[in-house]
Design a protein around this motif. Sequence first.
Motif, PDB file in Angstrom:
ATOM      1  N   SER A   1     -89.620  -8.589  47.140  1.00 46.15           N
ATOM      2  CA  SER A   1     -88.289  -9.086  46.761  1.00 46.15           C
ATOM      3  C   SER A   1     -88.409 -10.398  45.999  1.00 46.15           C
ATOM      4  N   ALA A   2     -89.344 -11.257  46.431  1.00 46.78           N
ATOM      5  CA  ALA A   2     -89.548 -12.527  45.733  1.00 46.78           C
ATOM      6  C   ALA A   2     -90.029 -12.298  44.308  1.00 46.78           C
ATOM      7  N   ILE A   3     -90.934 -11.346  44.124  1.00 48.27           N
ATOM      8  CA  ILE A   3     -91.428 -11.025  42.784  1.00 48.27           C
ATOM      9  C   ILE A   3     -90.288 -10.532  41.905  1.00 48.27           C
ATOM     10  N   ALA A   4     -89.477  -9.617  42.427  1.00 45.15           N
ATOM     11  CA  ALA A   4     -88.371  -9.057  41.648  1.00 45.15           C
ATOM     12  C   ALA A   4     -87.389 -10.138  41.232  1.00 45.15           C
ATOM     13  N   ALA A   5     -87.197 -11.143  42.086  1.00 42.51           N
ATOM     14  CA  ALA A   5     -86.239 -12.205  41.800  1.00 42.51           C
ATOM     15  C   ALA A   5     -86.720 -13.139  40.693  1.00 42.51           C
ATOM     16  N   MET A   6     -88.013 -13.145  40.401  1.00 39.10           N
ATOM     17  CA  MET A   6     -88.573 -14.063  39.402  1.00 39.10           C
ATOM     18  C   MET A   6     -88.226 -13.639  37.982  1.00 39.10           C
ATOM     19  N   GLY A   7     -88.051 -12.333  37.760  1.00 39.20           N
ATOM     20  CA  GLY A   7     -87.659 -11.870  36.429  1.00 39.20           C
ATOM     21  C   GLY A   7     -88.800 -11.678  35.461  1.00 39.20           C
ATOM     22  N   LEU A   8     -90.044 -11.889  35.883  1.00 44.98           N
ATOM     23  CA  LEU A   8     -91.207 -11.634  35.034  1.00 44.98           C
ATOM     24  C   LEU A   8     -92.006 -10.476  35.625  1.00 44.98           C
ATOM     25  N   PRO A   9     -92.603  -9.639  34.776  1.00 43.81           N
ATOM     26  CA  PRO A   9     -93.403  -8.532  35.307  1.00 43.81           C
ATOM     27  C   PRO A   9     -94.679  -9.019  35.967  1.00 43.81           C
ATOM     28  N   VAL A  10     -95.203  -8.190  36.829  1.00 40.93           N
ATOM     29  CA  VAL A  10     -96.477  -8.458  37.488  1.00 40.93           C
ATOM     30  C   VAL A  10     -97.522  -7.527  36.888  1.00 40.93           C
TER      31      VAL A  10
END
Length: 207
Positions: free
Chosen positions: A154-163
């Motif tokens: 969820s934290a990754i998704a909230a950042m707005g940049l791809p992984v």
Amino acid sequence: MAPLRIALYNGKGGCGKTTLAWNLAMGLARRAPTLLVDADPQGSLRDWAHWADSADHYAITLCDWAGLCEGGQPEHRYRVYDCPPRPDGDEIQGILRQADIVLLPALPSPLDLWASRRAAELVQDMQGGGSGVRGYFILNQVEANSALSRASQSAIAAMGLPVLPVAIYRRAIYRSAALEGLSVYHMGKRAQAACEEIERLIEEILK
């Protein structure tokens, strides 16, 4: 041909940015001449290079940010920038404006990812301002056999940049190489897994 410029940046310290920059540059140097720019005032990369017994280990050119700005550096196919661990500032923005790709190394925990929010926002602001820079999170120092928690995702998704679909694992060989002033590419068969993941990272970057 203009060099491909790759900046490793995160305003939060302790994310393994310098170790990743060093090994990434070494992997790129196996393909073409590579310039590694130590833009961190702590000078960790310069200390790392001086720790080795011989400069013959290196297929890269190392300079600091001031030296690059002064000019006189030979042309290279790749440039890798190790940015200062600060959330923003004129120097950070100057480096990122030069970059084609910005990698944000982050530890795979919600707290570490949330601490990277300002760095992600800065990259997104540049993208919104018409910059062609590509920004990605790269999960670093991942524990073997561990899955990302729901909170981390969820934290990754909230950042707005791809992984990037590549993870760099927590391996003792990275520390051993650093103690010798070397990269994992110089550590023989025991570093095979580490070399393979750096190679996968490079393949993603060069797509």
